[in-house]
Motif scaffolding. Sequence first.
Motif, short mmCIF file in Angstrom:
data_model
loop_
_atom_site.label_atom_id
_atom_site.label_comp_id
_atom_site.label_asym_id
_atom_site.label_seq_id
_atom_site.Cartn_x
_atom_site.Cartn_y
_atom_site.Cartn_z
N VAL A 131 10.55 18.40 -6.64
CA VAL A 131 10.53 16.89 -6.45
C VAL A 131 9.78 16.13 -7.08
O VAL A 131 10.60 14.75 -7.96
N ALA A 132 8.67 16.82 -7.35
CA ALA A 132 7.36 16.28 -8.35
C ALA A 132 8.37 16.67 -9.46
O ALA A 132 7.45 15.42 -10.18
N VAL A 133 9.11 16.64 -10.36
CA VAL A 133 9.63 17.14 -11.67
C VAL A 133 10.46 16.31 -12.09
O VAL A 133 10.28 15.77 -12.85
N ALA A 134 11.09 16.15 -10.98
CA ALA A 134 12.33 15.11 -10.12
C ALA A 134 12.17 13.60 -10.64
O ALA A 134 12.68 12.84 -10.84
N ALA A 135 10.57 13.34 -9.91
CA ALA A 135 9.68 11.90 -9.74
C ALA A 135 9.31 11.54 -11.48
O ALA A 135 9.84 10.60 -11.89
N VAL A 136 8.39 12.91 -12.14
CA VAL A 136 8.15 12.94 -13.06
C VAL A 136 9.01 12.23 -13.84
O VAL A 136 9.48 11.38 -14.80
N VAL A 137 10.47 12.43 -14.16
CA VAL A 137 11.80 12.57 -14.79
C VAL A 137 12.29 11.34 -14.87
O VAL A 137 12.37 10.30 -15.62
N LEU A 138 12.26 10.63 -13.76
CA LEU A 138 12.77 9.67 -13.06
C LEU A 138 11.92 8.43 -13.85
O LEU A 138 12.31 6.73 -14.38
N ARG A 139 10.65 8.53 -13.09
CA ARG A 139 9.35 7.18 -13.85
C ARG A 139 9.35 6.80 -15.24
O ARG A 139 9.60 6.48 -15.89
N SER A 140 9.71 8.26 -15.68
CA SER A 140 9.76 8.01 -17.26
C SER A 140 10.87 7.65 -18.39
O SER A 140 11.01 6.71 -19.23
N MET A 141 11.73 8.04 -17.46
CA MET A 141 13.24 7.38 -18.03
C MET A 141 13.29 5.51 -17.36
O MET A 141 13.60 5.06 -17.75
N LEU A 142 12.47 5.32 -16.17
CA LEU A 142 12.43 3.73 -16.17
C LEU A 142 11.28 3.20 -16.53
O LEU A 142 11.93 2.06 -17.60
N ARG A 143 10.20 3.76 -17.14
CA ARG A 143 9.14 3.76 -18.53
C ARG A 143 10.18 2.87 -19.44
O ARG A 143 9.85 1.75 -19.75
N ASP A 144 11.21 3.88 -20.29
CA ASP A 144 11.65 3.61 -21.06
C ASP A 144 12.61 2.40 -21.28
O ASP A 144 12.97 1.40 -22.65
N GLN A 145 13.31 2.54 -19.93
CA GLN A 145 14.34 0.89 -19.44
C GLN A 145 13.05 -0.22 -19.61
O GLN A 145 13.89 -1.32 -20.23
#
Length: 81
Positions: free
Chosen positions: A64-78
């Motif tokens: 869950v922590a890894v998924a949160a980091v990935v989603l955060r980085s994807m949202l930051r790019d958008q």
Amino acid sequence: MFLPKYPDSPTPPPAYPHTVADQVPARRPAPQISVSTGAVAAVLVGGVVLTALLAAVAVTAVSVAVAAVVLRSMLRDQHRR
């Protein structure tokens, strides 16, 4: 100046007669506890199950922590675009 004051006539400590205890207190025999192999097996199985559950919780938390980091980085790019 800071010298201790000693009494003028020191009195010896009181002499108490030393009595030897001849009687040894009787020890109570400890109750014998019999543990069956079924109980030992149940405790071992319970420990293994609890350890497996703890490992599963730890793996889930990491994923869950890894998924949160990935989603955060994807949202930051958008948001940058």
